[in-house]
Structure formats: C-alpha cells, structure tokens
Design an enzyme around this catalytic site. Structure first.
Site, mmCIF file in Angstrom:
data_model
loop_
_atom_site.group_PDB
_atom_site.id
_atom_site.type_symbol
_atom_site.label_atom_id
_atom_site.label_comp_id
_atom_site.label_asym_id
_atom_site.label_seq_id
_atom_site.Cartn_x
_atom_site.Cartn_y
_atom_site.Cartn_z
ATOM 1 N N CYS A 126 0.806 -1.215 0.000
ATOM 2 C CA CYS A 126 0.000 0.000 0.000
ATOM 3 C C CYS A 126 0.854 1.286 0.000
ATOM 4 C CB CYS A 126 -0.970 -0.032 1.177
ATOM 5 S SG CYS A 126 -2.355 1.114 1.023
ATOM 6 N N ARG A 156 -13.092 4.746 -1.947
ATOM 7 C CA ARG A 156 -12.228 3.829 -1.212
ATOM 8 C C ARG A 156 -12.465 2.416 -1.726
ATOM 9 N NH1 ARG A 156 -8.767 5.197 2.135
ATOM 10 N NH2 ARG A 156 -7.612 3.629 3.281
ATOM 11 N N HIS A 191 -3.280 -6.298 1.707
ATOM 12 C CA HIS A 191 -3.009 -6.315 3.149
ATOM 13 C C HIS A 191 -3.411 -7.680 3.686
ATOM 14 C CE1 HIS A 191 -2.087 -2.090 3.902
ATOM 15 N NE2 HIS A 191 -3.060 -1.744 3.075
#
Length: 242
Positions: A94, A128, A191
């Site tokens: 990220c 998002r 993640h």
C-alpha cells in the site's frame, strides 16, 4: 544460515496487519533452521543496505507517508534503490508500494516524490477500494488478500504487474492490474497480511535472500496444509461475497 530483515518505517507504517508479514518471514525461516533477525529503519537513520537480506515496507497514513517520502530522497533512498538493483528481495504494501513508484499525489498538499523503482504513479481517488481480493499471478499463482486504499496506481509501459484481478479492485479499479514487480521487488495493495495466506510468495522472498547471500541453494519445503486452508478460506469469502 541466517537472514536479516529490514522493516522500513516499522514504527510508523504498520497498519492492516503488516506485522504479520514480518512474523511469517521469521517463522518460515526458523522452521527450516535458518536464523532470522529483524531490524527497524526509521526516518533519519542511515540505511546500511548491505547489512540486510530482505526489505519490508508496510502501509501508513498520509502524514507518515510524507515523512518517509522525503527521508528517502537522501542517501538511504539511494542505498535502497541500489540494493534492489543488486537483487535484494523487497515487499512493499500500500503506502510503501506507492512510494516506490514515481510519485504519489495526495488529496491535499504537494506531490510526494517516490523512489522510481517501479514505473508507476499514484493519485488519491474519491472512492475507497476495500474488501477481499483474488489475484492471478504468473509468478506466484493465485494470491488472496484484503485491500483498503483510495490511492489509484497506474503502471507505465516499463512496469510489470504482480498479477491480474479476478475479484476486487487492484491498482486502480479500472485496468484489472494489481501490484508491480521489478527484479525481486514487489509492490501490492494486498493487506491482510498477505504472506500467511500466500506461502509461495513468502518463500520466494526467503529463497531470493538466501541465493543473494549464499549462492545457489534449495529451499526445503514445509508442511503448508494450514496455510493452504487459510488461503482457501479467504478465497471462498471473496467469491461468496461478490
């Protein structure tokens, strides 16, 4: 044998379970009788890249990214870039991934310079992109993870994606690419953390580190039945949800 892992900005860029990636690398080394050490690099430190075998860089908030971006515009950034060119394995997630590209443009404030290891750039988006993700990689097979980012990364003509999205958003939610790879450096939005559920990727980093330090060497296999169960569980949640 031994390996030393350098956790870049480990005290400030460590969200969404990034620590689990470090634990996975250490444990998979120890199961094989390989001594594993972890050192943390922080802003203002002098990066002695030759002392490390694997580099890891996790995600962080914009404030932490600003500090890291400018810190690596000095000698430490040059040392990291040289290590990657020399074949050092690196995994960036990220925020770390974004700063290995050409630049990151946040919502507000000035453009943050990247290291330019990846032919890519990132701009902050209004949507998002969050949820479980499945990626098909030529090098590592099927990868599963959890993404949570508003940054939209676009690869340049010299960039090689880590893989292509089967379910989820990936680099930008448009072109189906996910992540980037250059030599043994890998950037990704997965993640979760990514390594416990994708042991092949973890072993790639360890094996590359051992080859670089000791020369050609085989990596003994491990009993990965539990890791495969975790992989399949994550995969099932993705295809059940979407």
């Amino acid at each position: 044998m031994e390996v030393t892992i350098c956790w870049l900005f480990g005290r400030t860029m460590n969200i969404y379970g990034d620590r689990g990636n470090i634990l996975t690398l250490v444990q998979r080394c120890r199961w094989r009788g390989i001594e594993a050490h972890v050192a943390t690099y922080a802003c203002g430190d002098s990066l002695n890249a030759a002392a490390y075998d694997i580099f890891f860089w996790g995600g962080g908030q914009d404030r932490e990214q600003i500090a890291a971006a400018w810190d690596l515009q000095g000698p430490s950034g040059e040392a990291l870039r040289a290590a990657v060119e020399d074949g050092a394995p690196l995994l960036a997630i990220c925020g770390g991934y974004q700063l290995l590209g050409q630049y990151y443009q946040p919502h507000e404030g000035e453009r943050l310079p990247g290291l330019g290891i990846f032919d890519a750039y990132t701009v902050a988006g209004s949507r998002r992109m969050i949820g479980n993700i499945v990626v098909q990689s030529d090098d590592f097979g099927e990868l599963v993870g959890f993404e949570n980012h508003s940054g939209r990364t676009f690869l340049g003509p010299q960039a090689r994606p880590l893989g292509y999205v089967r379910k989820g958003f990936g680099n930008n939610g448009e072109d189906r690419t996910e992540g980037c790879r250059y030599r043994n450096a890998i950037g990704t939005y997965l993640h979760g953390p990514i390594l416990p559920k994708n042991p092949k990727l973890a072993d790639f980093l360890i094996h590359a580190a051992l080859i670089r330090r000791y020369g050609p060497i085989d990596l003994p296999p491990l009993d990965d039945r539990q890791e495969e169960q975790a992989h399949q569980s994550a995969r099932s949640r993705v295809f059940h949800r979407y």
